[in-house]
Write an enzyme that holds these catalytic residues in place. Sequence first.
Site, short mmCIF file in Angstrom:
data_model
loop_
_atom_site.label_atom_id
_atom_site.label_comp_id
_atom_site.label_asym_id
_atom_site.label_seq_id
_atom_site.Cartn_x
_atom_site.Cartn_y
_atom_site.Cartn_z
N HIS A 96 0.86 -1.18 0.00
CA HIS A 96 0.00 0.00 0.00
C HIS A 96 0.89 1.23 0.00
CE1 HIS A 96 -3.07 2.88 0.85
NE2 HIS A 96 -2.68 3.11 2.08
N HIS A 98 0.91 5.79 -1.00
CA HIS A 98 0.19 6.98 -1.45
C HIS A 98 1.02 7.63 -2.56
CE1 HIS A 98 -2.71 7.69 2.14
NE2 HIS A 98 -2.30 6.44 2.16
N ASP A 121 1.35 -4.71 -21.11
CA ASP A 121 2.34 -5.72 -20.71
C ASP A 121 2.01 -6.30 -19.34
OD1 ASP A 121 3.99 -5.62 -22.96
OD2 ASP A 121 5.24 -4.01 -22.16
N HIS A 172 -8.86 7.32 -1.79
CA HIS A 172 -7.78 6.92 -0.90
C HIS A 172 -6.46 6.79 -1.68
CE1 HIS A 172 -6.53 4.05 2.61
NE2 HIS A 172 -5.59 4.88 2.26
N TYR A 230 8.62 -12.40 -22.96
CA TYR A 230 8.95 -11.00 -22.75
C TYR A 230 9.88 -10.77 -21.56
CZ TYR A 230 8.01 -6.15 -21.42
OH TYR A 230 8.10 -4.83 -21.06
#
Lengths: 232, 232, 232, 232
Positions: A96, A98, A121, A172, A230
């Site tokens: 998580h 910001h 991709d 958020h 790839y």
Amino acid sequence: MGIYQHIKQEAFEANMQLPALGLVLFTFGNVSAADRSLGVFAIKPSGVPYKELSPEKMVIVDFEGKVIEGSLRPSSDTKTHAVLYKNWESVNGIVHTHSTYATAWAQSQRDIPIYGTTHADHLTVDIPCAAPMDDEMIRGDYEHETGHQIINCLNERGLHYREIEMILVGNHAPFTWGKTADKAVYNSAVLESVAQMALLTEQINPEVQRLKASLIKKHFERKHGPRSYYGQ
Amino acid sequence: MGIYQHIKQEAFEANMQLPALGLVLFTFGNVSAADRSLGVFAIKPSGVPYKELSPEKMVIVDFEGKVIEGSLRPSSDTKTHAVLYKNWESVNGIVHTHSTYATAWAQSQRDIPIYGTTHADHLTVDIPCAAPMDDEMIRGDYEHETGHQIINCLNERGLHYREIEMILVGNHAPFTWGKTADKAVYNSAVLESVAQMALLTEQINPEVQRLKASLIKKHFERKHGPRSYYGQ
Amino acid sequence: MGIYQHIKQEAFEANMQLPALGLVLFTFGNVSAADRSLGVFAIKPSGVPYKELSPEKMVIVDFEGKVIEGSLRPSSDTKTHAVLYKNWESVNGIVHTHSTYATAWAQSQRDIPIYGTTHADHLTVDIPCAAPMDDEMIRGDYEHETGHQIINCLNERGLHYREIEMILVGNHAPFTWGKTADKAVYNSAVLESVAQMALLTEQINPEVQRLKASLIKKHFERKHGPRSYYGQ
Amino acid sequence: MGIYQHIKQEAFEANMQLPALGLVLFTFGNVSAADRSLGVFAIKPSGVPYKELSPEKMVIVDFEGKVIEGSLRPSSDTKTHAVLYKNWESVNGIVHTHSTYATAWAQSQRDIPIYGTTHADHLTVDIPCAAPMDDEMIRGDYEHETGHQIINCLNERGLHYREIEMILVGNHAPFTWGKTADKAVYNSAVLESVAQMALLTEQINPEVQRLKASLIKKHFERKHGPRSYYGQ
């Protein structure tokens, strides 16, 4: 050397990547690493600056969100991590942050449209932005409900957490996940880059269209399909 | 010391410039360096992080895209490099990145207009954005066709690869080239800077006009013509 | 130790500040430092990367643009510097860059409006953008005429080079100057910051008005007037 | 070791964070640290570059703005700091910067709307932009009046300095404060990040709405209320 040492080390190293990748200011982010055979995950302690982190400071928590080992308080987002681990059995790392551009999209309550192959991709659909929670969920067990909001958003859209490893929570910020903590951090950095390029793309050409289906298919398969090749 | 050591070293050093110049995230880019007398080029292996690269890890490939030497898999964009080397006889270095601003222009499917002398110091026309490939080409030999898409775009516009050393592939990202790998990397950085300034220019003045012909001519000639004298 | 050593050292140190301040890509910039008692200035050689610079590589040029000492070719913008030194007697340092935001304003052919006290701490008027030169001047002695274009712009607007130490040359890029090379570099960094903030200001509030006269006066006087006291 | 050594050290360390956090160019910022038992604060000297700072160079000033100790001139914004310390009894640290995004909002004379939880983690209202001072205040004791302008703005809006630790001064730039100098610097960095994300949010979605009340309440309480538990 405790039995949790390996995930403490993994969580520590993954957390330390966040400032190195420019994805966090101060302590605005957290990474966890799970060991499914032990039924626990190691997560960043709450409010500890990155430069003071060490593997020993990681907190061990089970999938109900209960602290198993550690003297520090776990990240305030711990219950969100726990809900996701409990419901998504092949996920072993969650992040998580910001980060600036992904958070701006979350605040805007818009999915990030798939405009190019950098996006394709990694996933074949727009990056979803889950609606902000209703007031009852917010007043309840907030971080726990955040996990359910994420799961519900994927379910409602018919998406699977193995195919799409990133989401925005409306108003958020982003969450990402993966088979390892390292992969989840990778996904956070990819999301931030894709989020920035999507805004720039709309600024350069307000009439821009989504990537056509054939290109989405080709780019995703060369990285993820049974005949993937790839790596750049 | 093998006979390919010089281009391995050149390709290695040029690849290492990409993160230093802020042009790549993780492994989203690759550089190759060719030796025309040997009919081969050295290219970055696929998926190897920049900090783990070394000259020895570079892969040697011929102009048909066949691996000649090296234990690692070459970059997934290798066939695009091969097609360009095969068709453009004075090119000895090629770069592919997903740099932020150039990629945003590619995603927008717009040519980058020539708005200033920074642009004109390097080329006299808008930086072309090749159309996305048609579905048949995408389903075919994709990276091979990407090379042809680039060549076709220049041909259709009457441009020569010696005069214009950079292009955007629509919905995808930029490719640049040059007489050396080093020059191709230089072109990638110039392109990213020009791409950023062009967007900012349009934001400051939505009515802005292209650079007038006399200034384009002057700036290009002072850097490239028979009486060139430019270097800043 | 030659008689020009002091200005070679000053020009070298000032040039090295440009990459440190993020104002140049590759060699896209140059600084000179003058000694008026000797009637010469030291300037960066053309095309030499910053990491290869040294005081000894600086080129000594007189105010007519003639090389007095040095084995390398002086910056291609040398004649512009020479014209300004010849006409502006109290200027001892000049800087030219293609810094991102200032160059974008120059390409947009707009003056930078005075929107805040950061701007007013340094000058009391909009930062002027000189019109692109007419075709005859461009075909003529281009860099020499660039100097005259700058001088003419200030004259036409009734501005004095001692009060306003920065300008944009339309379609091209910024020039700044000052009593020392160090002050001219300072002005280049201030200009880049003011240019970025002015664009952001217009994006946040498209109806924004210029700073009112009383604030312009107050901020300029606290830094520049006879009763100046500013330094932060 | 003088009796002011502790606040000199605190002010020095806090000032040194400003360039490390990317909040200042040259000397465009200052931090002070107060000791209320002694009735003084330590503040950065005026015009001294950050790399030449040391704890010994900090200037000791009382809450009337009078220099108590120190051979250098205190920051030109010293009187603003003094007024705020005099009127706000639990504030022990104040920061002034011209950070890019916060200053652009100040120049735009707009409050920063509360668009997301990053904002709500720190305050429950839009970040206020105080109106530019009237001409009489500007002509008077300018920096002293800047302090009163800040205090008046909060009072008029019914805001308390303990609940909202940051403000924009219209046409000028931000001020932040806190219980310690370190907390005030933290607030400056948070403000800059929130300011950038708010602009990006409006660019991504011009119709975006403010955060709903239930989310504002939840996020603020988990960080600040009696049952706070936030730290990430």
